[in-house]
Design a protein around this motif. Structure first.
Motif, mmCIF file in Angstrom:
data_model
loop_
_atom_site.group_PDB
_atom_site.id
_atom_site.type_symbol
_atom_site.label_atom_id
_atom_site.label_comp_id
_atom_site.label_asym_id
_atom_site.label_seq_id
_atom_site.Cartn_x
_atom_site.Cartn_y
_atom_site.Cartn_z
ATOM 1 N N ILE A 24 0.846 -1.185 0.000
ATOM 2 C CA ILE A 24 0.000 0.000 0.000
ATOM 3 C C ILE A 24 0.890 1.246 0.000
ATOM 4 O O ILE A 24 1.973 1.245 0.576
ATOM 5 N N THR A 25 0.440 2.278 -0.684
ATOM 6 C CA THR A 25 1.223 3.515 -0.686
ATOM 7 C C THR A 25 1.061 4.223 0.660
ATOM 8 O O THR A 25 0.079 4.011 1.372
ATOM 9 N N ASN A 26 2.054 5.035 0.958
ATOM 10 C CA ASN A 26 1.998 5.747 2.231
ATOM 11 C C ASN A 26 0.777 6.661 2.294
ATOM 12 O O ASN A 26 0.191 6.839 3.363
ATOM 13 N N GLN A 27 0.395 7.215 1.177
ATOM 14 C CA GLN A 27 -0.785 8.088 1.152
ATOM 15 C C GLN A 27 -2.045 7.327 1.531
ATOM 16 O O GLN A 27 -2.812 7.744 2.404
ATOM 17 N N ALA A 28 -2.254 6.189 0.875
ATOM 18 C CA ALA A 28 -3.445 5.391 1.178
ATOM 19 C C ALA A 28 -3.403 4.894 2.618
ATOM 20 O O ALA A 28 -4.427 4.883 3.309
ATOM 21 N N LEU A 29 -2.205 4.502 3.057
ATOM 22 C CA LEU A 29 -2.058 4.036 4.435
ATOM 23 C C LEU A 29 -2.430 5.137 5.415
ATOM 24 O O LEU A 29 -3.150 4.907 6.399
ATOM 25 N N SER A 30 -1.947 6.336 5.130
ATOM 26 C CA SER A 30 -2.220 7.447 6.044
ATOM 27 C C SER A 30 -3.715 7.747 6.131
ATOM 28 O O SER A 30 -4.230 8.047 7.211
ATOM 29 N N GLU A 31 -4.404 7.619 5.009
ATOM 30 C CA GLU A 31 -5.853 7.836 5.032
ATOM 31 C C GLU A 31 -6.546 6.784 5.893
ATOM 32 O O GLU A 31 -7.430 7.095 6.691
ATOM 33 N N ARG A 32 -6.117 5.533 5.736
ATOM 34 C CA ARG A 32 -6.771 4.447 6.459
ATOM 35 C C ARG A 32 -6.587 4.561 7.962
ATOM 36 O O ARG A 32 -7.450 4.138 8.730
ATOM 37 N N VAL A 33 -5.436 5.092 8.361
ATOM 38 C CA VAL A 33 -5.195 5.151 9.804
ATOM 39 C C VAL A 33 -5.545 6.522 10.371
ATOM 40 O O VAL A 33 -5.394 6.748 11.573
ATOM 41 N N GLY A 34 -6.013 7.419 9.497
ATOM 42 C CA GLY A 34 -6.458 8.717 9.978
ATOM 43 C C GLY A 34 -5.350 9.670 10.325
ATOM 44 O O GLY A 34 -5.402 10.370 11.341
ATOM 45 N N LEU A 35 -4.335 9.671 9.489
ATOM 46 C CA LEU A 35 -3.193 10.565 9.695
ATOM 47 C C LEU A 35 -2.874 11.224 8.361
ATOM 48 O O LEU A 35 -3.349 10.804 7.320
ATOM 49 N N SER A 36 -2.074 12.256 8.415
ATOM 50 C CA SER A 36 -1.577 12.802 7.151
ATOM 51 C C SER A 36 -0.295 12.045 6.792
ATOM 52 O O SER A 36 0.318 11.408 7.643
ATOM 53 N N PRO A 37 0.091 12.117 5.525
ATOM 54 C CA PRO A 37 1.178 11.253 5.055
ATOM 55 C C PRO A 37 2.475 11.358 5.845
ATOM 56 O O PRO A 37 3.100 10.333 6.132
ATOM 57 N N SER A 38 2.886 12.574 6.205
ATOM 58 C CA SER A 38 4.221 12.609 6.813
ATOM 59 C C SER A 38 4.351 11.953 8.173
ATOM 60 O O SER A 38 5.281 11.177 8.341
ATOM 61 N N CYS A 40 2.617 9.601 9.214
ATOM 62 C CA CYS A 40 2.383 8.181 8.966
ATOM 63 C C CYS A 40 3.677 7.504 8.519
ATOM 64 O O CYS A 40 4.054 6.450 9.036
ATOM 65 N N LEU A 41 4.351 8.161 7.579
ATOM 66 C CA LEU A 41 5.618 7.599 7.104
ATOM 67 C C LEU A 41 6.639 7.532 8.234
ATOM 68 O O LEU A 41 7.395 6.566 8.361
ATOM 69 N N GLN A 42 6.619 8.549 9.045
ATOM 70 C CA GLN A 42 7.516 8.595 10.202
ATOM 71 C C GLN A 42 7.290 7.382 11.111
ATOM 72 O O GLN A 42 8.253 6.755 11.571
ATOM 73 N N ARG A 43 6.036 7.054 11.339
ATOM 74 C CA ARG A 43 5.722 5.907 12.183
ATOM 75 C C ARG A 43 6.165 4.602 11.536
ATOM 76 O O ARG A 43 6.698 3.709 12.209
ATOM 77 N N VAL A 44 5.934 4.485 10.241
ATOM 78 C CA VAL A 44 6.336 3.255 9.557
ATOM 79 C C VAL A 44 7.849 3.066 9.673
ATOM 80 O O VAL A 44 8.335 1.979 10.007
#
Lengths: 162, 162
Positions: A24-38, A40-44
Motif C-alpha cells: 500500500i502507498t503511504n498516502q493510502a495508508l495514512s488515510e486508512r489510519v487517519g493521519l496525514s502522510p508525513s 504516517c511515514l515517520q511511524r512506519v
DNA sequence: CTTGAAAGTTACTACGG
DNA sequence: CCGTAGTAACTTTCAAG
C-alpha cells in the motif's frame, strides 16, 4: 536508557494494514489510519527501525509455480542430555527445504515444516537427517494433503488489548 | 482457450526477489532481473493477475507487539465417516486465533496452528472445540517454546528446475 | 500532530523496434 | 517480447503553525 517501544492504536492499525497489504502507498495508508502522510511515514520508519516490522514479502501461490509437497515432521529425541538439542538443530539448520523449525512442548520435541519438489527429495532429506543427526532420533512425517486455512497474518486486534 | 501460465527464469527471479523484499521498487527490481522497468512491471502485474502472486504483507515481530503464544495442535478424528471432516473444518473455520489448518497424512488428521494472547485463551478455544466439534475429537497441543528457524519464504531455485 | 511546498523517484501508459 | 520516453502520482524532507 528509556525505551520508547510503546505502540498506540495508530501503530497497531498501521501494522494490521501493512500485514494485509504490504505494498500500500503511504498516502493510502495514512488515510486508512487517519493521519496525514508525513507522520504516517515517520511511524512506519520507526516501526521498521525498532524491528517491529521485520520486512516485507509477496505471497506466492506455489501450486502455480511448481509441483511441491509440504511435509510436517514431528521429532522426538530419545536423549535429552546436554548437546542433543544442539546437535539436532545443527543437523537441520542448513537444509534449504526446511522452512520452519520449532521447539515445542508435548509428546515430541520439535516440529518441522519442509517444502520439497517431490516425495523423493523429502525421503532423501529425512534419510540424511537420520544418518547424520543425533542418536535416537525419531521422525514422524505428515504430508499436507490440503491447506484448509492459510494464514494471511494474525488478528492483531485480538492479541492486543488497549 | 490457450493458457499462458508458463514462467521463465526472469519470472522466477522476480518472484524470488519480491519474496525477499516485497516493497522493492519496480526500478530496482528491473535492474536485479536484468530488464528495463516497463517489461518488468508488466511481468509483475501479469503474475498478480494470474494469481501466482497472491498478495503482499509486512512481517511483524509479534514479540515486540504483544505477549503471545503459538500452539501447534495435532488432531485426530475417531470417526472418518462422511461429514466428520466437514464438521471439524466448520468448527474451526471461524476461530480468529487459528492461523493455519492443514489436513495431513500420518498418525493424525489435521495440524493446526494457533496464535493466542495467552494460555487461558488457548484453553478456552480447545475446550470450545471439544464441546462443539464432532464426536471422538482428539487434540494434542504443542506450545512453541522457541522458533529455531522461521521461514522468510521457500527456496524457489531448488523447487523449480529449468 | 497538521499543513503545504519543493525536489527527487517512481509508476504507468503509449509508442516504436 | 523488449526498450524509450513522457506524464502523473507518489515519496521524502523541510519549515511553520
Amino acid at each position: 536508557m528509556t525505551q520508547h517501544n510503546e505502540l498506540d492504536r495508530i501503530d497497531l492499525k498501521i501494522l494490521a494494514t501493512l500485514q494485509d497489504d504490504g505494498r500500500i502507498t503511504n498516502q493510502a495508508l495514512s488515510e486508512r489510519v487517519g493521519l496525514s502522510p508525513s507522520p504516517c511515514l515517520q511511524r512506519v520508519r520507526r516501526l521498521e527501525k525498532l524491528g517491529v516490522i521485520k520486512g516485507y514479502s509477496c505471497h506466492i501461490d506455489l501450486e502455480r509455480v511448481a509441483q511441491t509437497i509440504t511435509v510436517f515432521v514431528s521429532v522426538s529425541l530419545s536423549s535429552h542430555e546436554k548437546g542433543a538439542f544442539g546437535a539436532f538443530e545443527a543437523a537441520v539448520a542448513d537444509i534449504p527445504e526446511l522452512v520452519e523449525c520449532h521447539k515445542v512442548s508435548g509428546q515430541f520435541d520439535y516440529l518441522l515444516r519442509f517444502v520439497c519438489s517431490d516425495i523423493g527429495t523429502y525421503t532423501a532429506i529425512s534419510d540424511h537427517l537420520l544418518a547424520t543427526g543425533p542418536e535416537g532420533l525419531n521422525l514422524s512425517s505428515h504430508v499436507v494433503l490440503q491447506a484448509t486455512k492459510e494464514s494471511k497474518g494474525v488478528a492483531l486486534e485480538r492479541l492486543v488489548r488497549q
